[in-house]
Design a protein around this motif. Structure first.
Motif, PDB file in Angstrom:
ATOM      1  N   VAL A  27     -26.547 -14.808   0.638  1.00 26.82           N
ATOM      2  CA  VAL A  27     -26.740 -15.391   1.974  1.00 26.82           C
ATOM      3  C   VAL A  27     -26.130 -14.475   3.039  1.00 26.82           C
ATOM      4  O   VAL A  27     -26.766 -14.148   4.045  1.00 26.82           O
ATOM      5  CB  VAL A  27     -26.116 -16.804   2.053  1.00 26.82           C
ATOM      6  N   SER A  70     -28.076 -11.083   3.287  1.00 28.55           N
ATOM      7  CA  SER A  70     -29.421 -11.255   3.851  1.00 28.55           C
ATOM      8  C   SER A  70     -29.370 -11.410   5.361  1.00 28.55           C
ATOM      9  O   SER A  70     -30.308 -11.029   6.066  1.00 28.55           O
ATOM     10  CB  SER A  70     -30.108 -12.475   3.224  1.00 28.55           C
ATOM     11  N   SER A  85     -28.819 -21.151  -2.599  1.00 32.19           N
ATOM     12  CA  SER A  85     -28.687 -19.759  -3.018  1.00 32.19           C
ATOM     13  C   SER A  85     -27.920 -19.659  -4.335  1.00 32.19           C
ATOM     14  O   SER A  85     -28.283 -18.883  -5.229  1.00 32.19           O
ATOM     15  CB  SER A  85     -27.985 -18.940  -1.936  1.00 32.19           C
ATOM     16  N   PHE A 140     -35.367 -16.294   5.122  1.00 30.28           N
ATOM     17  CA  PHE A 140     -34.871 -16.450   3.759  1.00 30.28           C
ATOM     18  C   PHE A 140     -36.037 -16.563   2.776  1.00 30.28           C
ATOM     19  O   PHE A 140     -36.895 -17.437   2.908  1.00 30.28           O
ATOM     20  CB  PHE A 140     -33.996 -17.695   3.638  1.00 30.28           C
TER      21      PHE A 140
END
Length: 534
Positions: free
Chosen positions: A394, A397, A367, A409
């Protein structure tokens, strides 16, 4: 809270008018409403008298509209005065939250990432609302897999590699065991014998186990430091082996367990019968969880205990809570399972046996890498900012999704600068900060409100209610979704209402200041890092 105060005034007036309907919060039609299918809505609207609130009969509803020119200054003064304490309460409960709970000698995988992020946010929410929170990391540090691991390490382990990268080396030998056992099934029996000896206290095996445990915790703490997660207690199943055996005896005495072919079977009405002690005398996960719960209540006398554990364990927790109730522990009704869905990956379901593991650290690093690419693409790369944006992406989400649902993801979507993403939220915060860097907070008045000013005032007033609802339902996604809505309302306000140099600069600076305060509170509750620039 200002909106709570208004709500109580409306409820009191309705009661005076003889209206006993539930007052509900509304996002679309006014600020509150009641259903009036069987009432004279027009009459209620005409006779309703609360200063700063207007009632309107609309269809089968009576909607209540808050006059933010009347209430706006009181709201902004309250937010400015309370700052980081805006929205807090003094609940005064003692809450135990068990979360993260990785397995010793195995890497923290992406599933543990969701658990840790969700649990960390819940801890922050409960603390924010004035509770004493005891954060427990209950490590998976026992079970038959340790017999396999000890045997595998003795056969194929490398001391130098263990010191250099303990989790990687332990995973290597664990995977090798499962490859070799297919060629030599006798290894499975040897592993069972070693595990029974470990539970029996054989020094050689206990020392190896302790070493694996200590090295694992050291590795886990690196991830926790990144995520801002803290624990008051690191414990695990191993601590409860002997206590679990005592629980088995208690269950037998209370007629809740019976022996069959050398094993002990749990029999509690409402849940399936299940083994709680094997014929070799070793205990099981459920047995140790029973001992753990009893011990925790004796130690902490908690008002509430939350277990943050994946949804695949729903039956286990139903068995656990039902058994505790059957044993006569009244506090069992205050134990709750906070379940969550998996994170979907293109690689498929995680399996340490086959070595197909996407680690938590790999996800965070990926990420950060993708955040860096986005920043380079717009010519504004900064490594420190990329690290924070990547981590925030991260966390957000995961937390913006209802815990019960799957998370998937998709890097490109997660790191977009517009839309329901962490970069968009961080950009909104930086925008508010930059305005305030050039402004001075002065005395202000609230009058002649534009629609976007009114919307932003209403959104700020909702924050305490949203936090309370997030706590009551154990869903941080309520705060995440509120945060996105607040950023949307703030950016529309920014686009339509000039702040610096306008005739209403004093009021608008106060409005931006309060928005920044609430944004910061949201980020803290979600455990997301802030950035000073984008």
């Amino acid at each position: 809270m200002v909106l709570g105060e208004i709500r109580e005034k409306v409820k009191k007036e309705l009661k005076k008018l003889g209206v006993e309907k539930e007052l509900k919060r509304s996002e679309k039609h006014g600020d509150f409403f009641i259903e009036a299918f069987d009432l004279d809505g027009e009459e209620i609207a005409e006779t309703f008298k609360v200063e700063g609130v207007k009632a309107k009969a609309e269809g089968n509803y009576v909607n209540f509209y808050v006059d933010w020119e009347y209430w706006g200054k009181r709201l902004l003064d309250k937010v400015l005065k309370e700052g980081e304490n805006y929205g807090r309460e003094k609940m005064g409960k003692k809450v135990v939250i068990e979360y993260s709970s990785p397995n010793v000698a195995k890497p923290m995988h992406v599933g543990h990432l969701r658990n840790t992020i969700l649990g960390n946010s819940l801890c922050r929410i409960y603390e924010f609302m004035g509770n004493k929170v005891i954060k427990i990391n209950w490590l998976g540090d026992t079970g038959t897999q340790f017999g396999k691991l000890i045997l595998a390490y003795k056969l194929w382990g490398n001391e130098e590699e263990l010191e250099k990268n303990p989790i990687k080396e332990l995973l290597r030998v664990y995977v090798k065991f499962h490859e070799e056992v297919e060629k030599d099934p006798k290894l499975e029996e040897k592993a069972r014998e070693i595990y029974a000896a470990l539970e029996g206290g054989k020094e050689e095996f206990v020392e190896l186990w302790k070493r694996f445990r200590e090295l694992s915790i050291r590795e886990f703490k690196r991830i926790y430091d990144l995520l801002g997660a803290e624990f008051d207690e690191y414990t695990g199943e191993s601590y409860y082996i002997e206590k679990a055996k005592k629980v088995v005896e208690e269950l037998k005495k209370k007629g809740l367990a019976y022996e069959k072919e050398g094993s002990v079977i749990l029999h509690v009405e409402g849940v399936p019968d299940t083994v709680i002690m094997k014929k070799d005398g070793t205990t099981l996960y459920l047995t140790r969880d029973l001992a753990t719960a009893i011990d925790r209540y004796e130690k902490y006398k908690f008002d509430l205990m939350l277990y943050v554990v994946g949804s695949e364990q729903k039956l286990h927790f139903r068995q656990l809570f039902k058994t505790l109730e059957a044993m006569g522990y009244e506090w069992a009704k205050n134990c709750k399972h906070i379940s969550y869905g998996l994170i979907r990956l293109p690689e498929g379901k995680i399996s340490t046996r086959k070595g197909r593991v996407i680690t938590a650290e790999e996800v965070i690093n990926r990420s950060v890498e993708e955040a860096g690419k986005v920043m380079r693409g717009i010519g504004k790369f900064n490594q420190e900012v990329a690290e924070k944006v990547g981590l925030a992406a991260v966390i957000y989400s995961i937390l913006k999704v209802d815990p019960e649902k799957f998370v998937e993801f998709k890097w490109e979507e997660m790191l977009r600068l517009k839309g329901n993403t962490a970069p968009y939220l961080l950009y909104s915060y930086v925008r508010a900060k930059h305005i305030l860097d050039k402004a001075e907070l002065k005395e202000f008045e609230v009058k002649g409100l534009k629609e976007q000013e009114r919307r932003l005032l209403k959104k700020l007033s909702l924050f305490p209610l949203v936090v309370k609802e997030a706590l009551e339902r154990n869903k941080p996604n309520f705060i995440a979704n509120y945060l996105y809505g607040l950023c949307d309302d703030f950016n529309r306000f920014y686009e339509e209402c000039q702040v610096l140099g306008s005739e209403k600069e004093e009021f608008r600076v106060a409005l931006v200041s309060c928005t920044k305060i609430v944004l910061e509170n949201c980020f803290k509750l979600l455990g997301m890092p802030l950035v000073e620039k984008m």
